[in-house]
Design an enzyme around this catalytic site. Structure first.
Site, PDB file in Angstrom:
ATOM      1  N   HIS A  52     -11.090  -2.243  92.052  1.00  0.00           N
ATOM      2  CA  HIS A  52     -11.056  -3.640  92.498  1.00  0.00           C
ATOM      3  C   HIS A  52      -9.823  -4.394  91.987  1.00  0.00           C
ATOM      4  CE1 HIS A  52     -12.228  -7.741  93.390  1.00  0.00           C
ATOM      5  NE2 HIS A  52     -12.379  -8.023  92.110  1.00  0.00           N
ATOM      6  N   HIS A  76      -7.870  -9.767  85.946  1.00  0.00           N
ATOM      7  CA  HIS A  76      -8.570 -11.000  86.296  1.00  0.00           C
ATOM      8  C   HIS A  76     -10.061 -10.990  85.957  1.00  0.00           C
ATOM      9  CE1 HIS A  76      -9.847  -9.036  90.143  1.00  0.00           C
ATOM     10  NE2 HIS A  76     -10.852  -9.887  90.061  1.00  0.00           N
ATOM     11  N   GLU A  80     -14.217 -12.217  81.992  1.00  0.00           N
ATOM     12  CA  GLU A  80     -15.558 -12.444  82.507  1.00  0.00           C
ATOM     13  C   GLU A  80     -16.471 -11.233  82.284  1.00  0.00           C
ATOM     14  OE1 GLU A  80     -16.812 -15.124  83.400  1.00  0.00           O
ATOM     15  OE2 GLU A  80     -18.675 -14.569  84.410  1.00  0.00           O
ATOM     16  N   ASP A  81     -15.958 -10.031  82.525  1.00  0.00           N
ATOM     17  CA  ASP A  81     -16.832  -8.855  82.570  1.00  0.00           C
ATOM     18  C   ASP A  81     -16.692  -7.891  81.402  1.00  0.00           C
ATOM     19  OD1 ASP A  81     -17.865  -9.776  84.912  1.00  0.00           O
ATOM     20  OD2 ASP A  81     -16.580  -8.559  86.195  1.00  0.00           O
ATOM     21  N   ASP A 143      -8.682 -11.937  95.258  1.00  0.00           N
ATOM     22  CA  ASP A 143      -9.939 -11.397  94.741  1.00  0.00           C
ATOM     23  C   ASP A 143     -11.022 -11.519  95.815  1.00  0.00           C
ATOM     24  OD1 ASP A 143     -11.961 -10.622  92.838  1.00  0.00           O
ATOM     25  OD2 ASP A 143     -12.410 -12.750  92.526  1.00  0.00           O
ATOM     26  N   ASP A 263      -6.185 -16.768 127.928  1.00  0.00           N
ATOM     27  CA  ASP A 263      -5.530 -17.201 126.717  1.00  0.00           C
ATOM     28  C   ASP A 263      -5.972 -16.399 125.492  1.00  0.00           C
ATOM     29  OD1 ASP A 263      -3.735 -18.727 125.524  1.00  0.00           O
ATOM     30  OD2 ASP A 263      -4.955 -20.519 125.276  1.00  0.00           O
TER      31      ASP A 263
HETATM   32 MN    MN Z   1     -12.841  -9.858  90.977  1.00  0.00          MN
END
Ligand code: MN
Length: 730
Positions: A52, A76, A80-81, A143, A263
């Site tokens: 990711h 990134h 957080e993780d 992301d 169109d």
């Molecule tokens: Mn992410």
């Protein structure tokens, strides 16, 4: 399953291609660091988590951002993780990278889903305001794009939530930042999950017509490029089908089925210079028939997001209309990558000309004067510096001036909330009411019925005019009683100074007339206005002075003949047909002011007598009132007149009863209940304990006549422990 090696290689290749100056060694270190940190985590499809960040970094590389942004993309999710901290990242990869990661983390933690459509613009503003650095927004968009691309592994419920958020926040932001390509992709994927049937219908239509479409597009493309080459214009020309979501939107807006939509095709001609664009336009209009009213020159007038192109719609020999977009390569980059293209220019031209600063500035709609040099280095998002966006506990967004406090928040919700505030919680923690609110804070106001109301110093703490105004209003209203008292005193002394009788105000008709002249609904309002300083007593009295004098004069002309100002108990000559004023007829007097004495509160049916007062009209007493006991005294006799009740009994009268009781609990309630059951309007009810287990209750209420009064009295005497009753004498 996708492997680390594959993803690493494509990412590295994209970096080398799009960002020739990138620091590959540092990037490799970040890849290893992120890989190590995420080593125990897996994506929903079972592949290693590191895929990711690698994919996000690849998208950021395609945008052509800088090394810091690539590092930020790779790391990134680390804060957080994983157990990585801001400081860890700052030490290894520099402060800028750490700030970027921190910024993305903040956005990840904030909840940007709102059900209220009118809140969307505020949500987007908050998103930007929280980001501080534009690269944070771009990494977050990358992301989201990768998460959208792998959306099939999520649960259906999550798919819908994420796709809505994408449509509400990310696609509009990509649009505003001029990143057309990403915007389209985000919209198409969202549509696939939000309107699966419509999406499938359009997709299968396009698939079914693919060969036909491609043949058509090849024909047109050839026709254009052959012509341009023949006149020596270097060009890249290609056709495409418009993206699925824009087809869906057209169907919705025009209420048409796919077959009826024309169109669907757009052609792009990309050339080297701006003059070439206009040359190409001439050739296109020469080759095909122009559809009138569809030509747009976004080169001379760029869109707010800096998009530049010439647009025209034409019809070929098959009768199918199509759009042609003509632009230079530079315009093309801008159209595809928007704000991100800024870094490309910087890297390619190396100087970052003044024109570029202007470009970025306009893109961000910044209203602030920023030093251009500084601006391009940090690309700070300062356009919402004067606003702060916070949430209610229910997720509603409230926008306040920067520096606002819970006080401002409370008054923005409702003045009742502000006035009852006793404390506040920010993000579920008790906070001071003068705490400065931050973007994304969830603010809860603690209120209590017993709250004393705002304090004076709130006026200096709060930041918003709204709060200040409402607090001032509270003080104005809260001091009303005091204002009425002061106002009344100065009004009455002004009346006295001008020798005007205060009794004039008691006559309902005249009072109505005077109030109308003063533009107030009642006397208290007027007194309050004088007390508050909104009106001077001199001015108020001046305005009604003439009316009062006129009324007094009228009364004087109706002065009672001396011969009648005598009690004549046996006079049979009294005329009976005088009309009643306020329910009382003063015999032999056509009309005069009547007032009911407070001392004995007479009600219809009582035997009554009238007394001509010095100031104004006749005051009515009960015949058994002590104050009327001396009416035979020669010094007074002339002023006592015969009066009687008119038949009309529509008007209620105030009266008072005193009850003698044996003290017990609940008696007051019993009395109140008896009055309510009798449908009597009680104006006052209180009890007083006497020595010896006795007590007296005084009840003041309204009755129409003596019959009703007696009925009430009997009812009260039936209450256990009520032993006697008496008409009140005040
Ligand atoms: Mn992410």
């Amino acid at each position: 399953m996708e492997t680390f090696a594959e993803h690493y290689q494509t990412m590295a290749a994209t970096v080398l291609k799009c960002m020739p100056g990138a620091d590959m060694e540092l990037i490799d270190r970040a890849v290893e660091y992120a890989r190590e940190k995420h080593k125990d985590q897996k994506r929903k499809d079972g592949s290693p988590y590191i895929i990711h960040p690698l994919a996000v970094a690849e998208i950021v590389a395609e945008m052509g951002l800088d090394t810091d942004a690539i590092l930020g993309a790779l790391l990134h999710d680390c804060i957080e993780d994983t157990d990585a901290s801001h400081d860890d990242i700052a030490k290894l990869f520099g402060n800028t990278t750490a700030e970027l990661v921190e910024g993305v983390t903040k956005l990840t933690r904030a909840n940007f889903s709102s059900t209220e459509q009118e809140q969307m613009e505020n949500l987007r503003k908050m998103f930007m305001a929280m980001s501080k650095d534009i690269r944070v927004v771009l990494i977050k968009i990358a992301d989201r794009l990768h998460n959208m691309r792998t959306m099939q592994y999520q649960s259906p419920a999550k798919q819908v939530i994420k796709c809505r958020e994408t449509m509400d926040i990310y696609a509009p932001l990509a649009h505003r930042l001029g990143m057309q390509k990403i915007k389209w992709e985000l919209e198409d994927i969202s549509l696939r999950y939000l309107q699966p049937e419509a999406y499938q219908e359009i997709m299968s239509y396009l698939t079914a017509h693919r060969e036909q479409d491609e043949a058509f597009m090849r024909t047109i493309q050839n026709k254009i490029s052959v012509r341009l080459s023949s006149v020596g214009i270097q060009n890249t020309t290609y056709g495409r089908i418009k993206h699925v979501y824009s087809i869906y939107r057209k169907m919705q807006a025009q209420g048409k089925s796919l077959d009826e939509l024309y169109d669907l095709y757009a052609f792009r001609v990309i050339v080297d210079s701006m003059p070439d664009c206009y040359n190409v336009l001439g050739h296109v209009h020469d080759l095909f028939n122009l559809v009138p009213g569809r030509f747009k020159d976004y080169i001379s007038t760029p869109k707010p997001n800096m998009y530049q192109s010439l647009h025209t719609t034409v019809i070929g020999s098959q009768g199918i209309p199509f759009e042609v977009q003509i632009r230079t390569w530079e315009m093309h980059e801008t159209a595809e990558y928007g704000i991100a293209a800024h870094w490309k220019y910087k890297q390619h031209s190396g100087d970052g000309s003044e024109k570029d600063f202007e470009w970025v500035r306009r893109l961000l709609e910044s209203q602030q004067d920023t030093d251009a040099e500084d601006y391009v280095h940090s690309l700070k998002i300062d356009m919402f510096d004067d606003e702060v966006f916070v949430f209610t506990p229910r997720g509603k967004i409230v926008s306040l001036p920067a520096g606002s406090t819970p006080i401002d928040f409370a008054y923005a919700i409702h003045s009742g909330v502000g006035n009852a505030m006793v404390g506040a919680k920010i993000n579920n923690r008790i906070a001071n009411i003068d705490a400065k609110l931050q973007n994304g804070d969830i603010v809860e106001i603690l209120t209590a019925k017993t709250a004393k109301g705002p304090s004076r110093d709130w006026l200096t703490i709060c930041k918003s005019n709204q709060a200040r105004t409402k607090i001032k209003q509270w003080f104005k209203k809260e001091k009303r009683e005091e204002n009425i008292l002061h106002g009344r005193a100065s009004f009455e002394s002004e009346m006295k100074r001008l020798q005007l009788p205060l009794t004039a105000l008691a006559d309902p008709e005249l009072a109505q007339q005077l109030l109308k002249k003063l533009s107030f609904d009642n006397w208290d309002d007027m007194y309050a206005a004088i007390g508050y300083g909104g009106l001077t007593a001199t001015k108020a009295v001046g305005r009604i002075r003439d009316d009062i004098n006129r009324a007094l004069k009228a009364q004087v002309t109706e002065r009672i003949p001396q011969s009648l100002l005598r009690v004549s108990p046996d006079s049979q000559a009294v005329k009976q047909n005088r009309h009643g004023v306020n329910g009382v007829i003063v015999e032999d007097i056509d009309s005069c002011m009547i007032k009911f004495s407070k001392c004995c509160t007479p009600v219809p049916g009582d035997a009554i007598v009238g007394f001509i007062t010095k100031g104004f009209g006749v005051s009515i007493h009960r015949a058994d009132c002590p104050n009327a006991a001396h009416r035979d005294d020669p010094r007074q006799a002339a002023r006592w007149v015969r009066v009687r009740w008119a038949n009309a009994d529509e008007q209620p009268f105030d009266t008072t009863l005193e009850l003698d009781c044996i003290t017990r609990e609940g008696l007051l309630l019993d009395v109140a209940t008896a009055m309510t059951t009798a449908r009597i309007r009680v104006k006052e009810l209180n009890g007083k304990d006497l020595p010896g287990g006795r007590s007296v209750f005084t009840v003041r209420f309204e009755v129409k006549n003596v019959a009703e009064l007696n009925a009430v009295r009997n009812r009260l005497l039936n209450i256990p422990d009520v032993v006697g009753s008496r008409r009140g004498q005040n």
